[in-house]
Each structure stands twice: as C-alpha cells, then as structure tokens.
Design a protein around this motif. Structure first.
Motif, PDB file in Angstrom:
ATOM      1  N   ASN A  30       0.766  -1.400   0.208  1.00  0.00           N
ATOM      2  CA  ASN A  30       0.149  -0.471  -0.250  1.00  0.00           C
ATOM      3  C   ASN A  30       0.538   1.341   0.259  1.00  0.00           C
ATOM      4  N   TYR A  31       2.213   1.106   0.894  1.00  0.00           N
ATOM      5  CA  TYR A  31       3.106   2.409   0.811  1.00  0.00           C
ATOM      6  C   TYR A  31       2.951   3.008  -0.217  1.00  0.00           C
ATOM      7  N   LEU A  32       4.142   1.178  -1.328  1.00  0.00           N
ATOM      8  CA  LEU A  32       4.352   1.746  -2.284  1.00  0.00           C
ATOM      9  C   LEU A  32       3.564   1.792  -3.591  1.00  0.00           C
ATOM     10  N   GLU A  33       2.978   1.810  -3.819  1.00  0.00           N
ATOM     11  CA  GLU A  33       1.986   2.303  -4.904  1.00  0.00           C
ATOM     12  C   GLU A  33       1.153   4.106  -4.478  1.00  0.00           C
ATOM     13  N   LYS A  34       0.976   4.484  -2.712  1.00  0.00           N
ATOM     14  CA  LYS A  34       1.452   5.441  -2.360  1.00  0.00           C
ATOM     15  C   LYS A  34       2.016   6.339  -3.172  1.00  0.00           C
ATOM     16  N   GLU A  35       2.730   5.505  -2.717  1.00  0.00           N
ATOM     17  CA  GLU A  35       4.042   6.275  -3.197  1.00  0.00           C
ATOM     18  C   GLU A  35       4.287   7.024  -4.427  1.00  0.00           C
ATOM     19  N   GLN A  36       4.357   6.106  -5.224  1.00  0.00           N
ATOM     20  CA  GLN A  36       4.023   5.852  -6.448  1.00  0.00           C
ATOM     21  C   GLN A  36       3.288   7.167  -7.610  1.00  0.00           C
ATOM     22  N   GLN A  37       1.787   6.706  -6.729  1.00  0.00           N
ATOM     23  CA  GLN A  37       0.890   8.002  -7.173  1.00  0.00           C
ATOM     24  C   GLN A  37       1.643   9.019  -6.946  1.00  0.00           C
ATOM     25  N   ARG A  38       1.919   9.272  -5.290  1.00  0.00           N
ATOM     26  CA  ARG A  38       2.571  10.435  -5.459  1.00  0.00           C
ATOM     27  C   ARG A  38       3.926  11.238  -6.225  1.00  0.00           C
ATOM     28  N   ARG A  39       4.621  10.415  -6.704  1.00  0.00           N
ATOM     29  CA  ARG A  39       5.630  11.109  -7.442  1.00  0.00           C
ATOM     30  C   ARG A  39       5.234  11.316  -8.631  1.00  0.00           C
ATOM     31  N   LEU A  40       4.179  10.316  -9.272  1.00  0.00           N
ATOM     32  CA  LEU A  40       3.823  10.680 -10.899  1.00  0.00           C
ATOM     33  C   LEU A  40       2.957  11.935 -10.393  1.00  0.00           C
ATOM     34  N   ILE A  41       2.017  12.271  -9.324  1.00  0.00           N
ATOM     35  CA  ILE A  41       1.213  13.864  -9.232  1.00  0.00           C
ATOM     36  C   ILE A  41       2.655  14.835  -9.440  1.00  0.00           C
ATOM     37  N   GLU A  42       3.486  14.758  -8.723  1.00  0.00           N
ATOM     38  CA  GLU A  42       4.359  15.690  -9.047  1.00  0.00           C
ATOM     39  C   GLU A  42       4.982  15.615 -10.281  1.00  0.00           C
TER      40      GLU A  42
END
Length: 178
Positions: A30-42
């Motif tokens: 879950n953490y890794l997916e959210k981190e990937q989404q955050r990086r994609l948004i950035e």
C-alpha cells in the motif's frame, strides 16, 4: 499424540507469524503504491509547469490566426486598391495559407477535434473567397474592390462567421486547462 501436540505447537508459532508477515506485506505494498502515485502527481505537476505556458501560447496564436484570416479583418488588412480581382484573389489566398502554415505547429498542443475545426475554418474561408471570385461577371477584368465587396456581401447574406465555431472550440479548450 506427540506429533499432534508438536503440529499444534508449530501452528501456534507459524500462524501468527504468517498473519504478521501478510499484514506487513499488505502495508508495504500500500505504501509503495501511494508513493508511486505521489511521484506521478509530482511529475505531472512539474510537467504542467512547463507545458501550460506553451499550451496557452498555442491557444493565443491560433486565436490570432483565426482573427487574422476572418474575412472582415483580412479585407481591411490587405488593401484591394489598384489591384485586379485576380491579383487580389491570389493575394488573399496566399495570405490565408501563409498564416495557416505559420501556425501549423500549434496543433501539437490542441485536441485533434479543435485543430480540425481550425482547419475547417480556413477551408471555409478559402471556399468563400473562391466562390465570390468566380461569381464576378468577368473575374479577369474586375477590380479587387469588387471582389472585396462580393466577399463582404456573402458574409452579410449568409450571416455565418466562418471562424466562429473554431474560436469557440479554442476558447472552450483553453478554459478547460483551469
């Protein structure tokens, strides 16, 4: 009985370990997916900082193109005095095509539908001018002012601005950026 107790003791140790390991796996995933989404948004935000000004500039340039090739503005900008209708016709056609070709790269920043409307507006104007030219009694002997008058009469009688739909599409798409 010894083996049953041994298996039971083993299950008491392994089962909680599996539950803890599964929970850890789920939380880390879950953490890794959210981190990937955050990086994609950035990344998208960073890209939009670069591309947004370019897209707005493209919309401005296409709006200017449409305004410049609108028959009313085109006829005012390109004087017909002292020219034959043939010369003026050729000048109008050349100017419209040059304006369009100068802004061809702007299609990269627009939707295909909007760019298609821009192209269609250009074609409608060229067709309108061609029809007006061929509607002259003697196109080879007519003056440029007669062609300009005929184009304006066509605009008035048809009550259709050939660039209006494309301008609305460009404005709508530009407004969608905000």
């Amino acid at each position: 009985m010894d083996t049953t107790a041994y298996i039971f003791d083993l299950l008491k140790i392994i089962l909680p370990a599996l539950i803890v390991a599964g929970s850890l796996f789920y939380l880390i995933q879950n953490y890794l997916e959210k981190e990937q989404q955050r990086r994609l948004i950035e990344l998208r935000l960073e890209n939009s900082k670069t591309t947004l000004p370019l897209r707005l500039q493209a919309y401005e340039r296409v709006t200017l193109l449409l305004e410049r090739i609108t028959p009313n503005n085109l006829l005012v900008r390109l004087s017909s005095s002292g020219q034959t209708a043939s010369e003026y016709h050729r000048l109008l056609m050349t100017e419209i095509r040059a304006e369009y070709e100068h802004n061809l790269s702007q299609q990269l920043y627009m939707s295909p539908e909007t760019w298609e409307q821009v192209k269609q507006s250009k074609e409608n104007i060229l067709t309108m001018i061609n029809k007006a030219y061929h509607a002259l009694a003697t196109p080879q002997q007519a003056r440029g002012t007669e062609l300009a008058k005929r184009v304006l009469e066509t605009l008035i009688t048809d009550e259709v601005d050939p660039t209006n739909q494309a301008l609305l599409a460009v404005k709508r798409e530009a407004a969608g950026l905000f």
